[in-house]
Design a protein around this motif. Structure first.
Motif, PDB file in Angstrom:
ATOM      1  N   GLN A 187      -1.241  78.113  58.946  1.00  0.00           N
ATOM      2  CA  GLN A 187      -0.583  77.047  58.199  1.00  0.00           C
ATOM      3  C   GLN A 187      -1.449  76.639  57.012  1.00  0.00           C
ATOM      4  N   SER A 188      -0.816  76.417  55.881  1.00  0.00           N
ATOM      5  CA  SER A 188      -1.534  75.937  54.709  1.00  0.00           C
ATOM      6  C   SER A 188      -1.584  74.412  54.748  1.00  0.00           C
ATOM      7  N   VAL A 189      -2.799  73.871  54.768  1.00  0.00           N
ATOM      8  CA  VAL A 189      -2.983  72.420  54.822  1.00  0.00           C
ATOM      9  C   VAL A 189      -3.753  71.975  53.588  1.00  0.00           C
ATOM     10  N   SER A 190      -3.214  71.021  52.872  1.00  0.00           N
ATOM     11  CA  SER A 190      -3.893  70.470  51.706  1.00  0.00           C
ATOM     12  C   SER A 190      -4.848  69.372  52.144  1.00  0.00           C
ATOM     13  N   SER A 191      -6.129  69.558  51.834  1.00  0.00           N
ATOM     14  CA  SER A 191      -7.115  68.525  52.164  1.00  0.00           C
ATOM     15  C   SER A 191      -6.808  67.226  51.434  1.00  0.00           C
ATOM     16  N   SER A 192      -6.233  67.332  50.239  1.00  0.00           N
ATOM     17  CA  SER A 192      -5.879  66.128  49.480  1.00  0.00           C
ATOM     18  C   SER A 192      -4.831  65.304  50.215  1.00  0.00           C
ATOM     19  N   ILE A 193      -3.867  65.984  50.838  1.00  0.00           N
ATOM     20  CA  ILE A 193      -2.837  65.263  51.592  1.00  0.00           C
ATOM     21  C   ILE A 193      -3.454  64.554  52.794  1.00  0.00           C
ATOM     22  N   VAL A 194      -4.394  65.221  53.456  1.00  0.00           N
ATOM     23  CA  VAL A 194      -5.084  64.590  54.583  1.00  0.00           C
ATOM     24  C   VAL A 194      -5.807  63.333  54.109  1.00  0.00           C
ATOM     25  N   ARG A 195      -6.456  63.414  52.951  1.00  0.00           N
ATOM     26  CA  ARG A 195      -7.176  62.248  52.425  1.00  0.00           C
ATOM     27  C   ARG A 195      -6.215  61.124  52.045  1.00  0.00           C
ATOM     28  N   ILE A 196      -5.028  61.475  51.569  1.00  0.00           N
ATOM     29  CA  ILE A 196      -4.023  60.453  51.255  1.00  0.00           C
ATOM     30  C   ILE A 196      -3.620  59.710  52.527  1.00  0.00           C
ATOM     31  N   TYR A 197      -3.377  60.461  53.593  1.00  0.00           N
ATOM     32  CA  TYR A 197      -3.049  59.832  54.877  1.00  0.00           C
ATOM     33  C   TYR A 197      -4.169  58.897  55.331  1.00  0.00           C
ATOM     34  N   LEU A 198      -5.409  59.377  55.222  1.00  0.00           N
ATOM     35  CA  LEU A 198      -6.535  58.553  55.661  1.00  0.00           C
ATOM     36  C   LEU A 198      -6.670  57.299  54.813  1.00  0.00           C
ATOM     37  N   ASN A 199      -6.432  57.422  53.528  1.00  0.00           N
ATOM     38  CA  ASN A 199      -6.491  56.253  52.652  1.00  0.00           C
ATOM     39  C   ASN A 199      -5.423  55.234  53.046  1.00  0.00           C
ATOM     40  N   GLN A 200      -4.232  55.733  53.371  1.00  0.00           N
ATOM     41  CA  GLN A 200      -3.162  54.846  53.824  1.00  0.00           C
ATOM     42  C   GLN A 200      -3.546  54.171  55.137  1.00  0.00           C
ATOM     43  N   TRP A 201      -4.206  54.935  56.003  1.00  0.00           N
ATOM     44  CA  TRP A 201      -4.639  54.382  57.290  1.00  0.00           C
ATOM     45  C   TRP A 201      -5.652  53.256  57.080  1.00  0.00           C
ATOM     46  N   PHE A 202      -6.626  53.475  56.199  1.00  0.00           N
ATOM     47  CA  PHE A 202      -7.623  52.446  55.918  1.00  0.00           C
ATOM     48  C   PHE A 202      -6.988  51.207  55.294  1.00  0.00           C
ATOM     49  N   ASN A 203      -6.013  51.416  54.447  1.00  0.00           N
ATOM     50  CA  ASN A 203      -5.359  50.288  53.771  1.00  0.00           C
ATOM     51  C   ASN A 203      -4.428  49.504  54.692  1.00  0.00           C
ATOM     52  N   ALA A 204      -4.192  50.043  55.891  1.00  0.00           N
ATOM     53  CA  ALA A 204      -3.287  49.373  56.837  1.00  0.00           C
ATOM     54  C   ALA A 204      -4.061  48.689  57.964  1.00  0.00           C
ATOM     55  N   LYS A 205      -5.284  48.273  57.681  1.00  0.00           N
ATOM     56  CA  LYS A 205      -6.129  47.679  58.719  1.00  0.00           C
ATOM     57  C   LYS A 205      -5.494  46.465  59.386  1.00  0.00           C
ATOM     58  N   GLU A 206      -4.688  45.745  58.645  1.00  0.00           N
ATOM     59  CA  GLU A 206      -4.074  44.535  59.190  1.00  0.00           C
ATOM     60  C   GLU A 206      -2.745  44.825  59.880  1.00  0.00           C
ATOM     61  N   ASP A 207      -2.364  46.080  59.935  1.00  0.00           N
ATOM     62  CA  ASP A 207      -1.071  46.452  60.519  1.00  0.00           C
ATOM     63  C   ASP A 207      -1.300  47.565  61.542  1.00  0.00           C
ATOM     64  N   SER A 208      -1.548  47.185  62.783  1.00  0.00           N
ATOM     65  CA  SER A 208      -1.886  48.158  63.821  1.00  0.00           C
ATOM     66  C   SER A 208      -0.750  49.143  64.084  1.00  0.00           C
ATOM     67  N   LYS A 209       0.489  48.671  63.963  1.00  0.00           N
ATOM     68  CA  LYS A 209       1.640  49.559  64.172  1.00  0.00           C
ATOM     69  C   LYS A 209       1.671  50.658  63.112  1.00  0.00           C
ATOM     70  N   LYS A 210       1.423  50.282  61.868  1.00  0.00           N
ATOM     71  CA  LYS A 210       1.421  51.274  60.792  1.00  0.00           C
ATOM     72  C   LYS A 210       0.267  52.255  60.969  1.00  0.00           C
ATOM     73  N   GLN A 211      -0.892  51.741  61.360  1.00  0.00           N
ATOM     74  CA  GLN A 211      -2.027  52.628  61.601  1.00  0.00           C
ATOM     75  C   GLN A 211      -1.718  53.628  62.713  1.00  0.00           C
ATOM     76  N   PHE A 212      -1.092  53.145  63.771  1.00  0.00           N
ATOM     77  CA  PHE A 212      -0.727  54.030  64.883  1.00  0.00           C
ATOM     78  C   PHE A 212       0.224  55.128  64.413  1.00  0.00           C
ATOM     79  N   ASP A 213       1.197  54.763  63.590  1.00  0.00           N
ATOM     80  CA  ASP A 213       2.161  55.746  63.085  1.00  0.00           C
ATOM     81  C   ASP A 213       1.471  56.801  62.215  1.00  0.00           C
ATOM     82  N   ILE A 214       0.515  56.362  61.401  1.00  0.00           N
ATOM     83  CA  ILE A 214      -0.212  57.303  60.542  1.00  0.00           C
ATOM     84  C   ILE A 214      -1.062  58.244  61.395  1.00  0.00           C
ATOM     85  N   GLU A 215      -1.723  57.694  62.406  1.00  0.00           N
ATOM     86  CA  GLU A 215      -2.503  58.530  63.322  1.00  0.00           C
ATOM     87  C   GLU A 215      -1.607  59.566  64.002  1.00  0.00           C
ATOM     88  N   ASN A 216      -0.434  59.138  64.406  1.00  0.00           N
ATOM     89  CA  ASN A 216       0.504  60.052  65.055  1.00  0.00           C
ATOM     90  C   ASN A 216       0.926  61.174  64.108  1.00  0.00           C
TER      91      ASN A 216
END
Length: 242
Positions: A187-216
């Motif tokens: 599978q071709s995986v873009s490291s940039s896309i992974v970093r975008i997800y992680l950035n979204q995860w960090f920015n959702a610190k106050e929203d545990s549900k959103k963080q859980f969804d991003i982790e999933n």
């Protein structure tokens, strides 16, 4: 039978599932016909300065080297042939930078000049400034085997094997015996896309549900990150970035 060590170089910011899958698939493919015995697999991690410079123009953050190395350890812990590769623990503590430098260090530690250094060339590394890696000379360096993985190489949709054959017919390949081309179902995986997800995860610190969804999404839906890698990121989030 030839003996070799497989090395993949990169930023690994962070290491993702397909980095590890690539090492495993190349080992499997090389050993299938009995010509190779792969002694170990390693990731050569780029230094902080290089990664920071590379990502600065994209406004992306750099994970500290010590954490990128630790994340690799997490990613390979449950893969016996990788975690038990000779001097693996030492390789993940002392940084060497380039794949070639790491390979030379391993050869010295293994005290066996007959071991072949096998460097994997990812899709973005097969061609540099329009020049295929097999046309380039590498002065003052000992021979290594470079493995290229099937990728679309240019706008005309010439595949890697076709591109290679064209150059081979034109005598443009300087040392064809130093290259192995593999067609792997990876599978071709873009490291940039992974970093975008992680950035979204960090920015959702106050929203545990959103963080859980991003982790999933990262772990289960897209299979971008190993669960142990994500857990390490969560446990070290306050110190992760430069």
């Amino acid at each position: 039978m030839k003996e070799g060590i497989i090395i993949l170089g990169g930023a690994f910011n962070p290491v993702h599932t397909q980095h590890i899958a690539l090492l495993c698939l190349v080992k499997q493919e090389l050993e299938v016909n009995g010509q190779w015995n792969i002694l170990g697999g390693y990731l050569a991690v780029a230094p902080d300065g290089y990664v920071r410079h590379k990502l600065h123009s994209r406004n992306e953050r750099t994970i500290k080297l010590k954490h990128r190395l630790a994340l690799i350890h997490e990613a390979i812990t449950d893969i016996p042939w990788l975690i038990n590769s000779p001097f693996q623990e030492e390789m993940l503590k002392q940084h060497d930078g380039s794949a070639f430098a790491l390979g030379q260090r391993l050869k010295r530690l293994l005290k066996n000049d007959n071991i072949q250094i096998i460097i994997l060339a990812g899709g973005d590394r097969m061609i540099s400034n329009g020049i295929p890696i097999w046309r380039r000379s590498f002065p003052n360096r000992l021979p290594v085997i470079r493995v290229g993985v099937e990728r679309i190489m240019n706008d005309n949709n010439n595949k890697l094997f076709e591109y290679w054959q064209q150059d081979l017919n034109k005598n443009l390949i300087l040392n064809p015996e130093e290259f192995i081309l593999l067609n792997l179902p990876i599978q071709s995986v873009s490291s940039s896309i992974v970093r975008i997800y992680l950035n979204q995860w960090f920015n959702a610190k106050e929203d545990s549900k959103k963080q859980f969804d991003i982790e999933n999404d990262l772990i289960n839906i897209n299979s971008f990150l190993h669960s142990s890698v994500m857990n390490y990121i969560k446990n070290n989030q306050d110190d992760l970035y430069i």
